[in-house]
Write a protein that holds these residues in place. Sequence first.
Motif, PDB file in Angstrom:
ATOM      1  N   SER A 275       1.994 -10.928  -1.224  1.00 40.40           N
ATOM      2  CA  SER A 275       1.700 -10.976  -2.659  1.00 40.40           C
ATOM      3  C   SER A 275       0.292 -11.493  -2.934  1.00 40.40           C
ATOM      4  O   SER A 275      -0.134 -11.561  -4.087  1.00 40.40           O
ATOM      5  CB  SER A 275       2.722 -11.868  -3.382  1.00 40.40           C
ATOM      6  OG  SER A 275       2.504 -13.240  -3.087  1.00 40.40           O
ATOM      7  N   ALA A 276      -0.450 -11.847  -1.888  1.00 41.15           N
ATOM      8  CA  ALA A 276      -1.800 -12.387  -2.050  1.00 41.15           C
ATOM      9  C   ALA A 276      -2.750 -11.339  -2.629  1.00 41.15           C
ATOM     10  O   ALA A 276      -2.548 -10.133  -2.442  1.00 41.15           O
ATOM     11  CB  ALA A 276      -2.331 -12.882  -0.710  1.00 41.15           C
ATOM     12  N   PRO A 277      -3.798 -11.786  -3.321  1.00 41.36           N
ATOM     13  CA  PRO A 277      -4.799 -10.828  -3.808  1.00 41.36           C
ATOM     14  C   PRO A 277      -5.591 -10.236  -2.655  1.00 41.36           C
ATOM     15  O   PRO A 277      -5.731 -10.857  -1.595  1.00 41.36           O
ATOM     16  CB  PRO A 277      -5.700 -11.699  -4.705  1.00 41.36           C
ATOM     17  CG  PRO A 277      -5.548 -13.088  -4.163  1.00 41.36           C
ATOM     18  CD  PRO A 277      -4.136 -13.187  -3.676  1.00 41.36           C
ATOM     19  N   SER A 278      -6.109  -9.024  -2.849  1.00 34.26           N
ATOM     20  CA  SER A 278      -6.912  -8.380  -1.808  1.00 34.26           C
ATOM     21  C   SER A 278      -7.929  -7.456  -2.459  1.00 34.26           C
ATOM     22  O   SER A 278      -7.743  -6.993  -3.585  1.00 34.26           O
ATOM     23  CB  SER A 278      -6.018  -7.589  -0.849  1.00 34.26           C
ATOM     24  OG  SER A 278      -5.303  -6.568  -1.521  1.00 34.26           O
ATOM     25  N   GLY A 279      -9.010  -7.195  -1.748  1.00 38.75           N
ATOM     26  CA  GLY A 279     -10.075  -6.341  -2.263  1.00 38.75           C
ATOM     27  C   GLY A 279      -9.570  -4.966  -2.644  1.00 38.75           C
ATOM     28  O   GLY A 279      -9.030  -4.243  -1.795  1.00 38.75           O
ATOM     29  N   ALA A 280      -9.731  -4.598  -3.918  1.00 42.56           N
ATOM     30  CA  ALA A 280      -9.282  -3.311  -4.457  1.00 42.56           C
ATOM     31  C   ALA A 280      -7.788  -3.082  -4.227  1.00 42.56           C
ATOM     32  O   ALA A 280      -7.323  -1.943  -4.220  1.00 42.56           O
ATOM     33  CB  ALA A 280     -10.092  -2.154  -3.863  1.00 42.56           C
ATOM     34  N   ASN A 281      -7.048  -4.162  -4.057  1.00 38.35           N
ATOM     35  CA  ASN A 281      -5.603  -4.118  -3.793  1.00 38.35           C
ATOM     36  C   ASN A 281      -5.259  -3.243  -2.591  1.00 38.35           C
ATOM     37  O   ASN A 281      -4.207  -2.605  -2.531  1.00 38.35           O
ATOM     38  CB  ASN A 281      -4.819  -3.621  -5.020  1.00 38.35           C
ATOM     39  CG  ASN A 281      -3.324  -3.900  -4.897  1.00 38.35           C
ATOM     40  OD1 ASN A 281      -2.905  -4.930  -4.380  1.00 38.35           O
ATOM     41  ND2 ASN A 281      -2.506  -2.974  -5.365  1.00 38.35           N
ATOM     42  N   LYS A 282      -6.146  -3.258  -1.576  1.00 36.01           N
ATOM     43  CA  LYS A 282      -5.906  -2.445  -0.380  1.00 36.01           C
ATOM     44  C   LYS A 282      -4.864  -3.065   0.549  1.00 36.01           C
ATOM     45  O   LYS A 282      -4.328  -2.384   1.425  1.00 36.01           O
ATOM     46  CB  LYS A 282      -7.221  -2.228   0.376  1.00 36.01           C
ATOM     47  CG  LYS A 282      -8.223  -1.345  -0.345  1.00 36.01           C
ATOM     48  CD  LYS A 282      -7.770   0.107  -0.334  1.00 36.01           C
ATOM     49  CE  LYS A 282      -8.854   1.026  -0.859  1.00 36.01           C
ATOM     50  NZ  LYS A 282      -8.473   2.451  -0.750  1.00 36.01           N
ATOM     51  N   GLN A 283      -4.635  -4.389   0.407  1.00 34.96           N
ATOM     52  CA  GLN A 283      -3.641  -5.090   1.229  1.00 34.96           C
ATOM     53  C   GLN A 283      -3.853  -4.776   2.717  1.00 34.96           C
ATOM     54  O   GLN A 283      -2.969  -4.217   3.382  1.00 34.96           O
ATOM     55  CB  GLN A 283      -2.232  -4.706   0.782  1.00 34.96           C
ATOM     56  CG  GLN A 283      -1.991  -4.997  -0.701  1.00 34.96           C
ATOM     57  CD  GLN A 283      -0.774  -4.302  -1.257  1.00 34.96           C
ATOM     58  OE1 GLN A 283       0.344  -4.564  -0.809  1.00 34.96           O
ATOM     59  NE2 GLN A 283      -0.978  -3.404  -2.231  1.00 34.96           N
ATOM     60  N   PRO A 284      -5.020  -5.158   3.250  1.00 34.10           N
ATOM     61  CA  PRO A 284      -5.413  -4.709   4.594  1.00 34.10           C
ATOM     62  C   PRO A 284      -4.832  -5.563   5.719  1.00 34.10           C
ATOM     63  O   PRO A 284      -5.550  -6.141   6.531  1.00 34.10           O
ATOM     64  CB  PRO A 284      -6.937  -4.840   4.538  1.00 34.10           C
ATOM     65  CG  PRO A 284      -7.157  -6.050   3.676  1.00 34.10           C
ATOM     66  CD  PRO A 284      -6.062  -5.984   2.621  1.00 34.10           C
ATOM     67  N   TRP A 285      -3.502  -5.646   5.770  1.00 33.02           N
ATOM     68  CA  TRP A 285      -2.858  -6.523   6.751  1.00 33.02           C
ATOM     69  C   TRP A 285      -1.582  -5.906   7.295  1.00 33.02           C
ATOM     70  O   TRP A 285      -0.952  -5.059   6.670  1.00 33.02           O
ATOM     71  CB  TRP A 285      -2.545  -7.878   6.114  1.00 33.02           C
ATOM     72  CG  TRP A 285      -1.917  -7.788   4.743  1.00 33.02           C
ATOM     73  CD1 TRP A 285      -0.720  -7.208   4.396  1.00 33.02           C
ATOM     74  CD2 TRP A 285      -2.471  -8.298   3.520  1.00 33.02           C
ATOM     75  NE1 TRP A 285      -0.485  -7.332   3.051  1.00 33.02           N
ATOM     76  CE2 TRP A 285      -1.548  -7.993   2.481  1.00 33.02           C
ATOM     77  CE3 TRP A 285      -3.636  -8.985   3.195  1.00 33.02           C
ATOM     78  CZ2 TRP A 285      -1.757  -8.356   1.151  1.00 33.02           C
ATOM     79  CZ3 TRP A 285      -3.851  -9.338   1.869  1.00 33.02           C
ATOM     80  CH2 TRP A 285      -2.930  -9.030   0.857  1.00 33.02           C
ATOM     81  N   THR A 286      -1.231  -6.349   8.492  1.00 28.75           N
ATOM     82  CA  THR A 286       0.073  -6.072   9.085  1.00 28.75           C
ATOM     83  C   THR A 286       0.567  -7.377   9.697  1.00 28.75           C
ATOM     84  O   THR A 286      -0.190  -8.067  10.391  1.00 28.75           O
ATOM     85  CB  THR A 286      -0.011  -4.992  10.178  1.00 28.75           C
ATOM     86  OG1 THR A 286      -0.522  -3.782   9.620  1.00 28.75           O
ATOM     87  CG2 THR A 286       1.372  -4.725  10.780  1.00 28.75           C
ATOM     88  N   PHE A 287       1.824  -7.713   9.438  1.00 25.98           N
ATOM     89  CA  PHE A 287       2.431  -8.923   9.985  1.00 25.98           C
ATOM     90  C   PHE A 287       3.462  -8.503  11.037  1.00 25.98           C
ATOM     91  O   PHE A 287       4.509  -7.931  10.697  1.00 25.98           O
ATOM     92  CB  PHE A 287       3.114  -9.733   8.877  1.00 25.98           C
ATOM     93  CG  PHE A 287       2.183 -10.171   7.788  1.00 25.98           C
ATOM     94  CD1 PHE A 287       1.509 -11.378   7.882  1.00 25.98           C
ATOM     95  CD2 PHE A 287       1.968  -9.370   6.673  1.00 25.98           C
ATOM     96  CE1 PHE A 287       0.637 -11.789   6.873  1.00 25.98           C
ATOM     97  CE2 PHE A 287       1.105  -9.772   5.661  1.00 25.98           C
ATOM     98  CZ  PHE A 287       0.439 -10.990   5.766  1.00 25.98           C
ATOM     99  N   CYS A 288       3.152  -8.739  12.292  1.00 23.78           N
ATOM    100  CA  CYS A 288       4.064  -8.374  13.377  1.00 23.78           C
ATOM    101  C   CYS A 288       4.900  -9.598  13.753  1.00 23.78           C
ATOM    102  O   CYS A 288       4.344 -10.651  14.091  1.00 23.78           O
ATOM    103  CB  CYS A 288       3.284  -7.892  14.593  1.00 23.78           C
ATOM    104  SG  CYS A 288       2.451  -6.307  14.336  1.00 23.78           S
ATOM    105  N   VAL A 289       6.208  -9.454  13.684  1.00 15.83           N
ATOM    106  CA  VAL A 289       7.129 -10.547  13.975  1.00 15.83           C
ATOM    107  C   VAL A 289       7.694 -10.350  15.380  1.00 15.83           C
ATOM    108  O   VAL A 289       8.312  -9.314  15.664  1.00 15.83           O
ATOM    109  CB  VAL A 289       8.272 -10.598  12.948  1.00 15.83           C
ATOM    110  CG1 VAL A 289       9.229 -11.739  13.268  1.00 15.83           C
ATOM    111  CG2 VAL A 289       7.707 -10.745  11.539  1.00 15.83           C
TER     112      VAL A 289
END
Length: 230
Positions: A66-80
């Motif tokens: 839910s964090a803000p990101s540049g241009a709402n691109k959400q440039p992340w992957t969370f590997c569990v």
Amino acid sequence: MHTDDSILVDGFKHIKYHQHNFSENEMRVNSETYFNNISQRRSVRNFSNKAFSIDIIENLIKTASSAPSGANKQPWTFCVVKNAKIKKRIREAAEEEERKSYSERMNDEWLNDLKHLGTDANKPFLEIAPYLIVVFKKPFEYDKQGNKHQNYYVNESVGLACGFLISAIHNAGLVTLTHTPSPMRFLEKILNRPDNERAFLLLPVGYASEDAYVPDIQKKNLNEVMKIYE
């Protein structure tokens, strides 16, 4: 054209933002309560192997996302990572890099600055903690046709998401440690990540062991970190 709950801005739908309004006293109490909770957070290296449900991890990652990101691109992957064999491979690779860092890469000043924390190249928590969350940043994306598209403010965006995640972990009654073995490319290989992902942060997540100790350190005073311009 618009309704009470939405409008069009340059052809894109914007929805009405509804804020929960608090009195100034309520804001003071809420902000102090949050501080008193989050200020108890510590980086813990002694983990219990006590298990807990994956849905808790899912909630933590939803919070991070839910964090803000540049241009709402959400440039992340969370590997569990829960698999014991994979955790073992990660530990072995991380310790190999850490041994090189402690013996070759870190200068004397750096090593001296770490002494009061009691750290070394051994990372047993990478196998003991029930879960590892490996955060990857995505400098670019591929569309369905295989074309590359740039992401923006990637480090800042992923850093913000990690801050949300660490806060959520503490709020859930769990502990973590920001582990950054350098270089971290081995994580991309072990987890078979695509070529647009780069390892950013490794977080073991679990309960603290009953015999966990943490360094007796202090944070800077407010007047050292805040400047007010009136």
